[in-house]
Design a protein around this motif. Structure first.
Motif, mmCIF file in Angstrom:
data_model
loop_
_atom_site.group_PDB
_atom_site.id
_atom_site.type_symbol
_atom_site.label_atom_id
_atom_site.label_comp_id
_atom_site.label_asym_id
_atom_site.label_seq_id
_atom_site.Cartn_x
_atom_site.Cartn_y
_atom_site.Cartn_z
ATOM 1 N N ASN A 22 0.824 -1.206 0.000
ATOM 2 C CA ASN A 22 0.000 0.000 0.000
ATOM 3 C C ASN A 22 0.863 1.263 0.000
ATOM 4 N N PHE A 23 2.109 1.153 -0.452
ATOM 5 C CA PHE A 23 3.013 2.297 -0.502
ATOM 6 C C PHE A 23 3.803 2.263 -1.801
ATOM 7 N N ARG A 24 4.380 3.413 -2.121
ATOM 8 C CA ARG A 24 5.253 3.551 -3.284
ATOM 9 C C ARG A 24 6.579 4.120 -2.825
ATOM 10 N N ILE A 25 7.641 3.711 -3.474
ATOM 11 C CA ILE A 25 8.954 4.285 -3.217
ATOM 12 C C ILE A 25 9.272 5.196 -4.392
ATOM 13 N N VAL A 26 9.448 6.486 -4.093
ATOM 14 C CA VAL A 26 9.683 7.480 -5.131
ATOM 15 C C VAL A 26 11.095 8.034 -4.949
ATOM 16 N N ILE A 27 11.894 7.960 -5.995
ATOM 17 C CA ILE A 27 13.226 8.561 -5.989
ATOM 18 C C ILE A 27 13.068 9.973 -6.537
ATOM 19 N N ASP A 28 13.450 10.964 -5.734
ATOM 20 C CA ASP A 28 13.336 12.354 -6.166
ATOM 21 C C ASP A 28 14.520 12.770 -7.034
ATOM 22 N N TYR A 29 15.734 12.518 -6.557
ATOM 23 C CA TYR A 29 16.921 12.859 -7.341
ATOM 24 C C TYR A 29 18.134 12.095 -6.823
ATOM 25 N N VAL A 30 19.161 12.046 -7.671
ATOM 26 C CA VAL A 30 20.417 11.372 -7.356
ATOM 27 C C VAL A 30 21.544 12.357 -7.603
ATOM 28 N N ASN A 31 22.387 12.550 -6.599
ATOM 29 C CA ASN A 31 23.581 13.385 -6.729
ATOM 30 C C ASN A 31 24.794 12.478 -6.856
ATOM 31 N N THR A 32 25.654 12.768 -7.811
ATOM 32 C CA THR A 32 26.905 12.026 -7.938
ATOM 33 C C THR A 32 28.064 13.005 -7.834
ATOM 34 N N LYS A 33 29.141 12.524 -7.244
ATOM 35 C CA LYS A 33 30.334 13.360 -7.125
ATOM 36 C C LYS A 33 31.557 12.488 -7.367
ATOM 37 N N ILE A 34 32.388 12.924 -8.301
ATOM 38 C CA ILE A 34 33.652 12.252 -8.554
ATOM 39 C C ILE A 34 34.687 12.902 -7.646
ATOM 40 N N ILE A 35 35.301 12.116 -6.791
ATOM 41 C CA ILE A 35 36.305 12.637 -5.868
ATOM 42 C C ILE A 35 37.712 12.411 -6.415
ATOM 43 N N ASP A 36 37.937 11.278 -7.050
ATOM 44 C CA ASP A 36 39.245 10.946 -7.616
ATOM 45 C C ASP A 36 39.143 10.964 -9.145
ATOM 46 N N ARG A 37 39.494 12.105 -9.753
ATOM 47 C CA ARG A 37 39.397 12.265 -11.217
ATOM 48 C C ARG A 37 40.423 11.400 -11.956
ATOM 49 N N ASP A 38 41.498 11.001 -11.290
ATOM 50 C CA ASP A 38 42.464 10.106 -11.926
ATOM 51 C C ASP A 38 41.866 8.714 -12.122
ATOM 52 N N LEU A 39 40.927 8.338 -11.282
ATOM 53 C CA LEU A 39 40.295 7.025 -11.361
ATOM 54 C C LEU A 39 39.022 7.053 -12.212
ATOM 55 N N VAL A 40 38.141 8.012 -11.947
ATOM 56 C CA VAL A 40 36.831 8.067 -12.604
ATOM 57 C C VAL A 40 36.787 9.251 -13.557
ATOM 58 N N ASP A 41 36.526 8.958 -14.824
ATOM 59 C CA ASP A 41 36.452 10.008 -15.832
ATOM 60 C C ASP A 41 35.059 10.621 -15.877
ATOM 61 N N ASN A 42 34.023 9.767 -15.786
ATOM 62 C CA ASN A 42 32.655 10.249 -15.923
ATOM 63 C C ASN A 42 31.739 9.413 -15.036
ATOM 64 N N LEU A 43 30.807 10.073 -14.378
ATOM 65 C CA LEU A 43 29.783 9.408 -13.578
ATOM 66 C C LEU A 43 28.549 10.295 -13.568
ATOM 67 N N GLY A 44 27.440 9.739 -13.977
ATOM 68 C CA GLY A 44 26.208 10.509 -13.978
ATOM 69 C C GLY A 44 25.004 9.606 -13.820
ATOM 70 N N CYS A 45 23.984 10.114 -13.140
ATOM 71 C CA CYS A 45 22.738 9.369 -12.947
ATOM 72 C C CYS A 45 21.557 10.298 -13.205
ATOM 73 N N GLN A 46 20.526 9.729 -13.814
ATOM 74 C CA GLN A 46 19.293 10.465 -14.068
ATOM 75 C C GLN A 46 18.129 9.649 -13.519
ATOM 76 N N VAL A 47 17.104 10.358 -13.064
ATOM 77 C CA VAL A 47 15.899 9.716 -12.532
ATOM 78 C C VAL A 47 14.744 10.000 -13.483
ATOM 79 N N SER A 48 13.959 8.963 -13.761
ATOM 80 C CA SER A 48 12.752 9.158 -14.561
ATOM 81 C C SER A 48 11.588 8.470 -13.857
#
Length: 178
Positions: A22-48
């Motif tokens: 009798n409930f719904r789980i709603v994702i409002d938004y996702v924040n991503t942050k790359i802390i180590d740019r030498d390791l991670v080139d790109n990271l992004g998430c979108q909610v629909s």
């Protein structure tokens, strides 16, 4: 008489486990942050929002191969009256999270979602576009009653258990099904 008792319990548990939530789980938004740019080139998430369900789509590109990944995940929940609680704080091997069964019910839900993606396995490759499409939280995986409120889930991904590479924060709410 003895044979009827186990059969009755089985039927009761089947009815409880398959009942509609009798409930719904709603994702409002996702924040991503790359802390180590030498390791991670790109990271992004979108909610629909599609058909009364929240879906998350994520993309990640690494600059170098990653042999070992650990994750620390914290889940906070706030009831409408303002009462807050920390539901869990766990740190574990992310490679194991992607492929095994866990005693913790919340970790099992994450693991279930990751198992749907065959390209997620360790070691993680450099210059490979990791894409997660249509991630969602299935209400049937939760207990039959979950109180209304808001939540925040923060996951930090570590290289070699010491260096934080990325941080992903998910904000959402549990609301009554209309």
């Amino acid at each position: 008489m003895r044979t009827w008792l186990p059969l009755r319990w089985f039927l009761i548990l089947q009815c409880v486990s398959t009942s509609q939530r009798n409930f719904r789980i709603v994702i409002d938004y996702v924040n991503t942050k790359i802390i180590d740019r030498d390791l991670v080139d790109n990271l992004g998430c979108q909610v629909s929002q599609i058909n009364n369900r929240s879906y998350i789509n994520c993309q990640m590109l690494l600059n170098r191969q990653l042999e070992k990944v650990s994750v620390r995940t914290e889940l906070f929940f706030w009831k409408p009256n303002g009462q807050s609680m920390k539901l869990f704080d766990a740190r574990l091997d992310a490679c194991l999270l992607m492929g095994t069964f866990h005693k913790n019910r919340f970790l099992n839900m994450y693991s279930k979602n990751f198992k749907r993606f065959s390209n997620l396995e360790c070691p993680l490759k450099a210059n490979f576009n990791y894409t997660l499409e249509r991630l969602y939280m299935d209400e049937q995986d939760f207990p039959s009653f979950v109180p209304s409120g808001t939540f925040r889930c923060q996951s930090e991904f570590f290289e070699n258990e010491t260096f934080v590479g990325t941080r992903v924060i998910v904000h959402g709410k549990v609301q009554p099904k209309l």
